[in-house]
Design a protein around this motif. Structure first.
Motif, PDB file in Angstrom:
ATOM      1  N   THR A  91       0.855  -1.193   0.000  1.00 12.81           N
ATOM      2  CA  THR A  91       0.000   0.000   0.000  1.00 12.81           C
ATOM      3  C   THR A  91       0.886   1.237   0.000  1.00 12.81           C
ATOM      4  O   THR A  91       1.795   1.344   0.831  1.00 12.81           O
ATOM      5  CB  THR A  91      -0.895  -0.008   1.256  1.00 12.81           C
ATOM      6  OG1 THR A  91      -1.595  -1.244   1.294  1.00 12.81           O
ATOM      7  CG2 THR A  91      -1.885   1.141   1.251  1.00 12.81           C
ATOM      8  N   PRO A  92       0.652   2.178  -0.952  1.00 16.74           N
ATOM      9  CA  PRO A  92       1.490   3.380  -0.972  1.00 16.74           C
ATOM     10  C   PRO A  92       1.285   4.213   0.292  1.00 16.74           C
ATOM     11  O   PRO A  92       0.213   4.193   0.882  1.00 16.74           O
ATOM     12  CB  PRO A  92       0.992   4.144  -2.210  1.00 16.74           C
ATOM     13  CG  PRO A  92      -0.320   3.549  -2.570  1.00 16.74           C
ATOM     14  CD  PRO A  92      -0.382   2.172  -1.991  1.00 16.74           C
ATOM     15  N   GLN A  93       2.318   4.904   0.714  1.00 15.00           N
ATOM     16  CA  GLN A  93       2.217   5.804   1.884  1.00 15.00           C
ATOM     17  C   GLN A  93       2.574   7.211   1.444  1.00 15.00           C
ATOM     18  O   GLN A  93       3.625   7.365   0.838  1.00 15.00           O
ATOM     19  CB  GLN A  93       3.158   5.349   2.997  1.00 15.00           C
ATOM     20  CG  GLN A  93       2.872   3.965   3.560  1.00 15.00           C
ATOM     21  CD  GLN A  93       1.470   3.759   4.108  1.00 15.00           C
ATOM     22  OE1 GLN A  93       0.810   4.726   4.481  1.00 15.00           O
ATOM     23  NE2 GLN A  93       0.997   2.537   4.134  1.00 15.00           N
ATOM     24  N   PRO A  94       1.777   8.231   1.683  1.00 16.58           N
ATOM     25  CA  PRO A  94       0.444   8.139   2.282  1.00 16.58           C
ATOM     26  C   PRO A  94      -0.544   7.439   1.343  1.00 16.58           C
ATOM     27  O   PRO A  94      -0.409   7.527   0.119  1.00 16.58           O
ATOM     28  CB  PRO A  94       0.059   9.602   2.505  1.00 16.58           C
ATOM     29  CG  PRO A  94       0.865  10.385   1.524  1.00 16.58           C
ATOM     30  CD  PRO A  94       2.133   9.614   1.329  1.00 16.58           C
ATOM     31  N   ALA A  97      -3.173   7.617  -5.132  1.00 13.96           N
ATOM     32  CA  ALA A  97      -2.066   6.660  -5.046  1.00 13.96           C
ATOM     33  C   ALA A  97      -2.600   5.225  -5.000  1.00 13.96           C
ATOM     34  O   ALA A  97      -2.064   4.327  -5.667  1.00 13.96           O
ATOM     35  CB  ALA A  97      -1.220   6.948  -3.807  1.00 13.96           C
ATOM     36  N   VAL A  98      -3.687   4.999  -4.251  1.00 14.70           N
ATOM     37  CA  VAL A  98      -4.266   3.652  -4.156  1.00 14.70           C
ATOM     38  C   VAL A  98      -4.907   3.266  -5.501  1.00 14.70           C
ATOM     39  O   VAL A  98      -4.763   2.123  -5.968  1.00 14.70           O
ATOM     40  CB  VAL A  98      -5.284   3.577  -2.991  1.00 14.70           C
ATOM     41  CG1 VAL A  98      -6.098   2.293  -3.049  1.00 14.70           C
ATOM     42  CG2 VAL A  98      -4.555   3.682  -1.650  1.00 14.70           C
ATOM     43  N   ASP A 118      -5.692   7.207   4.905  1.00 12.97           N
ATOM     44  CA  ASP A 118      -5.642   8.659   4.778  1.00 12.97           C
ATOM     45  C   ASP A 118      -7.058   9.284   4.842  1.00 12.97           C
ATOM     46  O   ASP A 118      -7.987   8.816   4.172  1.00 12.97           O
ATOM     47  CB  ASP A 118      -4.970   8.996   3.434  1.00 12.97           C
ATOM     48  CG  ASP A 118      -4.452  10.411   3.416  1.00 12.97           C
ATOM     49  OD1 ASP A 118      -3.356  10.640   3.956  1.00 12.97           O
ATOM     50  OD2 ASP A 118      -5.176  11.296   2.892  1.00 12.97           O
ATOM     51  N   ARG A 119      -7.189  10.337   5.635  1.00 11.35           N
ATOM     52  CA  ARG A 119      -8.501  10.981   5.850  1.00 11.35           C
ATOM     53  C   ARG A 119      -9.129  11.512   4.566  1.00 11.35           C
ATOM     54  O   ARG A 119     -10.343  11.703   4.485  1.00 11.35           O
ATOM     55  CB  ARG A 119      -8.384  12.143   6.841  1.00 11.35           C
ATOM     56  CG  ARG A 119      -7.970  11.760   8.239  1.00 11.35           C
ATOM     57  CD  ARG A 119      -9.057  10.985   8.959  1.00 11.35           C
ATOM     58  NE  ARG A 119      -8.552  10.484  10.228  1.00 11.35           N
ATOM     59  CZ  ARG A 119      -7.883   9.340  10.385  1.00 11.35           C
ATOM     60  NH1 ARG A 119      -7.649   8.556   9.352  1.00 11.35           N
ATOM     61  NH2 ARG A 119      -7.466   8.961  11.560  1.00 11.35           N
ATOM     62  N   SER A 120      -8.299  11.770   3.541  1.00 16.27           N
ATOM     63  CA  SER A 120      -8.830  12.347   2.304  1.00 16.27           C
ATOM     64  C   SER A 120      -9.772  11.389   1.566  1.00 16.27           C
ATOM     65  O   SER A 120     -10.395  11.770   0.581  1.00 16.27           O
ATOM     66  CB  SER A 120      -7.685  12.774   1.384  1.00 16.27           C
ATOM     67  OG  SER A 120      -6.855  11.662   1.110  1.00 16.27           O
ATOM     68  N   TRP A 121      -9.901  10.139   2.062  1.00 18.44           N
ATOM     69  CA  TRP A 121     -10.834   9.197   1.443  1.00 18.44           C
ATOM     70  C   TRP A 121     -12.293   9.562   1.704  1.00 18.44           C
ATOM     71  O   TRP A 121     -13.174   9.196   0.935  1.00 18.44           O
ATOM     72  CB  TRP A 121     -10.586   7.791   1.997  1.00 18.44           C
ATOM     73  CG  TRP A 121      -9.483   7.089   1.293  1.00 18.44           C
ATOM     74  CD1 TRP A 121      -8.179   7.037   1.667  1.00 18.44           C
ATOM     75  CD2 TRP A 121      -9.585   6.352   0.073  1.00 18.44           C
ATOM     76  NE1 TRP A 121      -7.464   6.307   0.758  1.00 18.44           N
ATOM     77  CE2 TRP A 121      -8.296   5.876  -0.222  1.00 18.44           C
ATOM     78  CE3 TRP A 121     -10.633   6.049  -0.795  1.00 18.44           C
ATOM     79  CZ2 TRP A 121      -8.037   5.117  -1.360  1.00 18.44           C
ATOM     80  CZ3 TRP A 121     -10.382   5.286  -1.911  1.00 18.44           C
ATOM     81  CH2 TRP A 121      -9.102   4.830  -2.187  1.00 18.44           C
TER      82      TRP A 121
END
Ligand code: BGC
Length: 240
Positions: free
Chosen positions: A34-37, A42-43, A80-83
């Motif tokens: 899983t990419p970070q962040p 990215a996902v 990540d909260r941006s989801w």
């Protein structure tokens, strides 16, 4: 029918085509860290790599570790909260169906694993980065139950009893078993289930802690191990 199942987790994103009649993976699983962040873009990029790896053109089921309502992400406790607010189809494409990761694991266990044929109240709990839950009655899922977030001793249950809590706090299996027991007793009081299924990474290690967990409800380890999310995602996609 073959459907590509993809399981988005905190550490890895895994996918494989699934024969939805048998629950078997028809090709070897492909895993990318899983990419970070773990941002949506990215996902989505990694999901596309998995789709390309299998040259996949058909329907796709995708799991996500949060509440999903009508394909929209509503919570993101461990990513990540941006989801929050992201629409699954807009991000991953029209042929995709997104659902909660524990719900997917539960669907797979009810169809091909420890819950097969069970008509009573079945509670599947996944112990990993967080605690995921899937609740069934008459074989039907009540989606997005989020029982990992009930409060125990003034804390989010998953902060005390997830597998991540065990490793971060360096708890012995015995000490962790006490926390799991306390959590399961509370779930038993609230739901009176006929069966509890223990899923997630620890389902292969239940000998280390289940003998120390004493509750009244029968407990079974999940059978599909780390394939449950992939299989359940594929099954859920066939229904949509
Ligand atoms: C999330 C759930 C998820 C579970 C397991 C929890 O923190 O809120 O939606 O199913 O972790 O990944």
């Amino acid at each position: 029918m073959n459907v590509l199942g993809i399981d988005i987790g905190g550490s890895g994103i895994k996918g494989a085509p699934v024969d939805t009649k048998t629950g078997d993976l028809v090709e070897e699983r492909h895993r990318i860290p899983t990419p970070q962040p773990s941002t949506p873009d990215a996902v989505a990029e990694v999901v596309q790599q998995i789709v390309k790896h299998f040259s996949w053109k058909g329907p796709i089921g995708i799991t996500f570790p949060g509440v999903i309502i009508n394909g929209e992400v509503r919570t993101a406790a461990n990513v990540d909260r941006s989801w929050v607010g992201v629409d699954g189809r807009a991000l991953f494409g029209k042929k995709t169906h997104v659902l909660n990761d524990a719900d997917a694991a539960g669907i797979a266990e009810m169809a091909f694993g420890a819950g097969q044929g069970h008509q009573g109240v079945v509670l599947l709990l996944t112990f990993g980065t967080g605690i995921g839950s899937a609740l069934f009655t008459g074989g039907k899922l009540v989606p997005n139950t989020e029982f990992g977030h009930i409060e125990i001793r003034g804390k989010d249950a998953e902060a005390r009893a997830s597998d991540q809590a065990r490793s971060e706090k360096e708890l012995s299996w015995g000490n962790w078993a006490d926390r799991v027991e306390e959590y399961l007793l509370q779930m038993e009081r609230l739901l009176s289930p006929n069966l509890i299924i223990i899923g997630g990474g620890v389902s292969k290690k239940t000998k280390k802690f289940l003998p120390d967990v004493e509750i009244n409800t029968p407990i079974l380890p999940a059978m599909l191990l780390n394939e449950a999310g992939i299989v359940g995602a594929a099954l859920a996609a066939t229904e949509h």
